[in-house]
Scaffold this active site. Structure first.
Site, PDB file in Angstrom:
ATOM      1  N   LYS A 241     -25.359 -25.931  -6.404  1.00 24.92           N
ATOM      2  CA  LYS A 241     -24.944 -24.341  -6.506  1.00 24.92           C
ATOM      3  C   LYS A 241     -23.893 -23.744  -5.534  1.00 24.92           C
ATOM      4  CE  LYS A 241     -27.588 -20.014  -5.979  1.00 24.92           C
ATOM      5  NZ  LYS A 241     -28.939 -19.388  -5.735  1.00 24.92           N
TER       6      LYS A 241
ATOM      7  N   SER B 161     -30.729 -15.910  -8.462  1.00 26.49           N
ATOM      8  CA  SER B 161     -29.480 -16.150  -8.340  1.00 26.49           C
ATOM      9  C   SER B 161     -28.928 -17.751  -8.818  1.00 26.49           C
ATOM     10  CB  SER B 161     -28.577 -15.964  -6.951  1.00 26.49           C
ATOM     11  OG  SER B 161     -29.533 -16.902  -6.047  1.00 26.49           O
TER      12      SER B 161
ATOM     13  N   SER C   4     -35.035 -16.721  -6.648  1.00 25.56           N
ATOM     14  CA  SER C   4     -33.798 -17.124  -7.089  1.00 25.56           C
ATOM     15  C   SER C   4     -33.814 -18.710  -7.774  1.00 25.56           C
ATOM     16  CB  SER C   4     -32.575 -17.084  -6.066  1.00 25.56           C
ATOM     17  OG  SER C   4     -32.141 -15.657  -5.819  1.00 25.56           O
TER      18      SER C   4
END
Length: 470
Positions: A83, A158, A182
């Site tokens: 990420k 996220s 997330s």
């Protein structure tokens, strides 16, 4: 030997075993992953930085190591993604923010370093909303990530890029992180599995950070894996959980704890707040039946002070964000991140410093009550969200819609406050929309979460990786 174009479908476990036996090469596996990214990423925009040259060099080194007979790690030669909100040497830690596009990391963060030590090959970096602060994945720097199942649905956030990447077969395991859902929410929305470990299990630290994380992030934020199978979550956890001296909060807890008394008792919570969608409650009850068939002792039982736990997330996290995160979002965030922050601030009560301290005291008591409950029921199965995955950009539809959306996430938000591990595991489709459950266990008992999630998964066919171009 399988054809190279099929290797993107393989699990991390199968890839690692085949690479170790030299029945396939890491070069073949990594090339298949890169080819898959080229083919399907334009439809979903999950991977926002492709690291093809670096990945092929790493793959060749992995193959050379196997040939030389040296000891290899559990993910040796396996393609993975990272990420964009954690440091990876030589890459920008953008966190989805235009102003951070040139913040180039000089060193790897612990999750990246541990994945490399385990032999993983990083093929790309995945998208996140600006400041990693939405359950939707869109930003002015990298654009919007789409849910591989449907353009009308959020991919979650996220770690929406991470979930979409594994759902579409772009990497066997994806790195994510979870402060307020997330990892688990994107896994739920994209029909894959995601593990939120116990805080302290996986070391975390961004060398590029100018200060240490604020208190609630230290207490609640974690790193973890997403994958198409629970077995791959287990492998990812083992790789990522290795010691790193840069995280002073890392705990040297064993990955497997003592076996509980059998049959293991499961508390089933189909509708904790009385407002779950019928499909969500049905998924929890279906998971309970699968666990009962697997030998668990399943009964419906409500954990204590559930609403209070969820409320504490807003009381603690959002009030801290008013001080530490709000100035940065106001200065550097895109319009959607600012509107999302407005929604959280309008929903959460503003507390004084004394009230925040009292809330921290209350948190320990709620944790104690849940631990006593988990002593009776070592596993809890409950919703990830009270609603099916949201419409994409639903948080932009006004405060009334936003507040209802936050109400739906109470099961998601209670878990970080309490500090327990949990796994989001899919249970199937409801009218073409992914649905699943959250499996919770006691602190550092990820093994119990994973075991139960695997028993559920064993009878569920999601068909992932899927083709988002269909």
């Amino acid at each position: 030997m399988p054809h190279q174009q099929d290797l993107w479908r393989w699990s991390a476990i199968d890839l690692a075993q085949a690479i170790g036996k030299r029945s396939i090469s890491s070069r073949d596996a990594v090339q298949a992953s890169l080819d898959r990214i080229a083919a399907v990423n334009p439809a979903v925009n999950a991977v926002v930085q492709v690291l093809a040259d670096e990945a092929m060099v790493a793959a060749d080194a992995a193959d050379a190591a196997v040939k030389s007979g040296v000891a290899t790690g559990p993910l040796h030669g396996v393609p993975v993604t990272i990420k964009v909100n954690i440091d990876q040497k030589g890459c920008a830690t953008t966190n989805g923010v235009v102003a951070f596009r040139d913040v180039i990391a000089e060193d790897d963060s612990p999750p990246v370093a541990n994945l490399r030590k385990a032999g993983a090959v990083i093929v790309g970096r995945t998208n996140t909303p600006a400041f990693s602060h939405r359950w939707f994945t869109d930003n002015d720097l990298h654009g919007a990530t789409r849910n591989p199942w449907s353009l009308r649905l959020t991919p979650g956030g996220s770690s929406g890029g991470a979930a979409a990447a594994v759902a579409a077969g772009m990497g066997a395991i994806a790195h994510g992180n979870d402060f307020g859902g997330s990892i688990r929410y994107p896994a739920y929305a994209c029909g894959v599995a995601g593990l939120r470990p116990t805080p302290g299990r996986i070391p975390a630290f961004n060398p590029s950070a100018t200060s240490d994380r604020p208190v609630t992030a230290q207490l609640m934020s974690v790193q973890g894996p997403l994958a198409c199978s629970v077995a791959d979550l287990r492998l990812g956890l083992a790789a990522m959980a290795a010691f790193d001296p840069r995280d002073a909060l890392w705990v040297p807890a064993p990955l497997n704890g003592p076996p509980p008394a059998t049959p293991i008792r499961v508390a089933l919570v189909p509708d904790p707040f009385g407002d779950a969608a019928p499909e969500v409650s049905a998924a929890v009850r279906a998971a309970g039946r699968l666990l009962a068939d697997a030998g668990y002792a399943v009964e419906e039982a409500m954990p204590p002070r559930f609403q209070e736990a969820a409320d504490l997330w807003h009381r603690l996290v959002v009030n801290e964000e008013r001080i530490f995160l709000q100035p940065a979002i106001r200065s550097f965030g895109d319009d959607k991140s600012k509107r999302n922050l407005d929604g959280h601030i309008a929903y959460a009560p503003m507390l004084t410093a004394d009230e925040i301290i009292v809330s921290l005291q209350t948190r320990v008591g709620v944790m104690r009550d849940w631990q006593l409950f988990l002593d009776r029921y070592p596993v809890i199965v409950m919703p990830v969200s009270q609603q099916l995955p949201f419409r994409d950009n639903q948080d932009m539809e006004g405060q009334q819609v936003f507040s209802a959306m936050l109400d739906a996430q109470r099961s998601l938000l209670a878990t970080p406050v309490l500090g327990f591990p949990s796994v989001a595991v899919p249970t199937g489709l409801a009218g073409g929309t992914p649905v699943g459950v959250q499996v919770v266990a006691g602190r550092f008992r990820e093994d119990l979460c994973l075991d139960a999630a695997e028993a559920i998964e064993r009878h569920v066919t999601m068909g992932t990786p899927i083709d988002p171009r269909r």
